[in-house]
Write a protein that holds these residues in place. Structure first.
Motif, PDB file in Angstrom:
ATOM      1  N   LEU A 245       0.489  -5.383  -1.869  1.00 36.02           N
ATOM      2  CA  LEU A 245       0.407  -6.449  -0.950  1.00 36.02           C
ATOM      3  C   LEU A 245      -0.388  -5.790   0.411  1.00 36.02           C
ATOM      4  O   LEU A 245      -0.865  -6.196   1.347  1.00 36.02           O
ATOM      5  CB  LEU A 245       1.698  -6.341  -0.054  1.00 36.02           C
ATOM      6  CG  LEU A 245       2.165  -6.301   0.846  1.00 36.02           C
ATOM      7  CD1 LEU A 245       2.325  -8.020   1.157  1.00 36.02           C
ATOM      8  CD2 LEU A 245       3.587  -6.831   1.284  1.00 36.02           C
TER       9      LEU A 245
ATOM     10  N   GLN B 130       5.339  -6.130  -5.379  1.00 35.74           N
ATOM     11  CA  GLN B 130       4.334  -5.869  -3.750  1.00 35.74           C
ATOM     12  C   GLN B 130       3.493  -4.276  -3.887  1.00 35.74           C
ATOM     13  O   GLN B 130       2.670  -4.576  -3.420  1.00 35.74           O
ATOM     14  CB  GLN B 130       5.400  -6.348  -3.091  1.00 35.74           C
ATOM     15  CG  GLN B 130       6.044  -7.357  -2.505  1.00 35.74           C
ATOM     16  CD  GLN B 130       7.419  -7.623  -3.406  1.00 35.74           C
ATOM     17  OE1 GLN B 130       7.570  -6.840  -4.273  1.00 35.74           O
ATOM     18  NE2 GLN B 130       7.873  -8.166  -2.608  1.00 35.74           N
ATOM     19  N   LEU B 131       4.457  -3.818  -4.983  1.00 27.53           N
ATOM     20  CA  LEU B 131       4.371  -2.337  -4.634  1.00 27.53           C
ATOM     21  C   LEU B 131       2.678  -1.454  -5.449  1.00 27.53           C
ATOM     22  O   LEU B 131       2.807  -0.832  -6.381  1.00 27.53           O
ATOM     23  CB  LEU B 131       5.576  -1.373  -4.558  1.00 27.53           C
ATOM     24  CG  LEU B 131       5.984  -1.756  -3.125  1.00 27.53           C
ATOM     25  CD1 LEU B 131       6.962  -1.084  -3.712  1.00 27.53           C
ATOM     26  CD2 LEU B 131       5.167  -1.003  -2.003  1.00 27.53           C
TER      27      LEU B 131
ATOM     28  N   LEU C  92       9.319 -10.434   3.853  1.00 27.40           N
ATOM     29  CA  LEU C  92      10.338  -9.472   3.112  1.00 27.40           C
ATOM     30  C   LEU C  92      11.451  -9.847   2.616  1.00 27.40           C
ATOM     31  O   LEU C  92      11.972 -10.337   3.300  1.00 27.40           O
ATOM     32  CB  LEU C  92      10.364  -8.514   3.372  1.00 27.40           C
ATOM     33  CG  LEU C  92       8.613  -7.863   3.878  1.00 27.40           C
ATOM     34  CD1 LEU C  92       8.572  -6.200   4.657  1.00 27.40           C
ATOM     35  CD2 LEU C  92       7.580  -7.607   2.404  1.00 27.40           C
TER      36      LEU C  92
ATOM     37  N   VAL D 189       9.016  -1.716   0.975  1.00 29.88           N
ATOM     38  CA  VAL D 189       8.204  -2.058   1.269  1.00 29.88           C
ATOM     39  C   VAL D 189       7.688  -1.844   2.282  1.00 29.88           C
ATOM     40  O   VAL D 189       6.562  -1.287   2.374  1.00 29.88           O
ATOM     41  CB  VAL D 189       7.733  -3.448   1.017  1.00 29.88           C
ATOM     42  CG1 VAL D 189       6.695  -4.704   1.694  1.00 29.88           C
ATOM     43  CG2 VAL D 189       7.900  -4.071  -0.454  1.00 29.88           C
TER      44      VAL D 189
ATOM     45  N   VAL E 156       3.607   0.386   2.670  1.00 29.87           N
ATOM     46  CA  VAL E 156       3.311  -0.794   3.080  1.00 29.87           C
ATOM     47  C   VAL E 156       2.393  -1.151   4.686  1.00 29.87           C
ATOM     48  O   VAL E 156       3.685  -0.844   5.969  1.00 29.87           O
ATOM     49  CB  VAL E 156       3.144  -2.267   2.532  1.00 29.87           C
ATOM     50  CG1 VAL E 156       2.096  -2.791   3.079  1.00 29.87           C
ATOM     51  CG2 VAL E 156       3.067  -2.335   1.407  1.00 29.87           C
TER      52      VAL E 156
END
Length: 202
Positions: free
Chosen positions: A37, A27-28, A56, A63, A67
């Motif tokens: 993401l 996601q990162l 999540l 995250v 994000v």
């Protein structure tokens, strides 16, 4: 996509994976001006959904720190190791009661565009299920009518959504989307291909 209250469509962004094959939170992974993401949530925002539910699990705290999840209803999936269906099950109760349909977006598939979402929903009609038929096969995003929410909430296993599509094949509308299935990331090689595709578009 209509934004009036009678057309309440929600996005369910699946971003709870533990990235076991990759070895770091996918996601990162850096992508464009942010991370993977960020790109997917940007698509969901531009598409104009009435609600964005973000599931999540693995690396959830990292995250949240990295994000921008503003405008999202964030659901923590403690059972993320059981596969993406566990994220769907965790997210369904968070949907607004008036939600008419939900669109599944993968948190590691930034190549899906708002135009793809709009095309999928415009061609869905009143079908219980709609999927994208790309040049090389069926792929996400998928759309599900509210009548299927109870089934979605009971799914188990990583491929359960695909099994549901097989079981309800007669109800599935396939929406033609030009081009190949957008890349998603499971391995370092997938990530390299994704970055190469991004560079080629510049």
């Amino acid at each position: 996509m209509p934004s009036s209250p009678e057309h309440r469509i929600a996005a369910l962004v699946l971003a709870a994976g533990g990235s076991r094959r990759l070895g770091r939170p996918k996601q990162l992974l850096p992508y464009g001006n942010g991370v993977l993401l960020d790109a997917v949530l940007g698509t969901a925002r531009v598409a104009g959904f009435a609600q964005i539910v973000l599931a999540l699990g693995g690396a959830a705290e990292a995250v949240r720190r990295a994000v921008d999840t503003s405008g999202c209803d964030v659901v923590d999936n403690q059972a993320f190791a059981d596969g993406c269906s566990s994220s769907i099950a965790a997210a369904i109760p968070a949907l607004h009661p008036q939600t008419e349909a939900v669109v599944l977006l993968l948190g590691d598939q930034p190549g899906v565009t708002p135009a793809t979402v709009h095309t999928l929903l415009a061609a869905r009609g009143d079908a219980p299920l709609a999927v994208c038929q790309y040049d090389d096969g069926v792929g996400h995003p998928f759309a599900f009518h509210r009548s299927l929410f109870p089934l979605l909430a009971r799914l188990h296993g990583d491929k359960a959504v695909w099994k549901l599509l097989e079981q309800r094949a007669a109800d599935v509308v396939e929406v033609a989307i030009p081009g190949p299935i957008p890349l998603d990331v499971d391995t370092e090689d997938d990530y390299r291909q994704l970055l190469a595709a991004l560079r080629s578009m510049r």
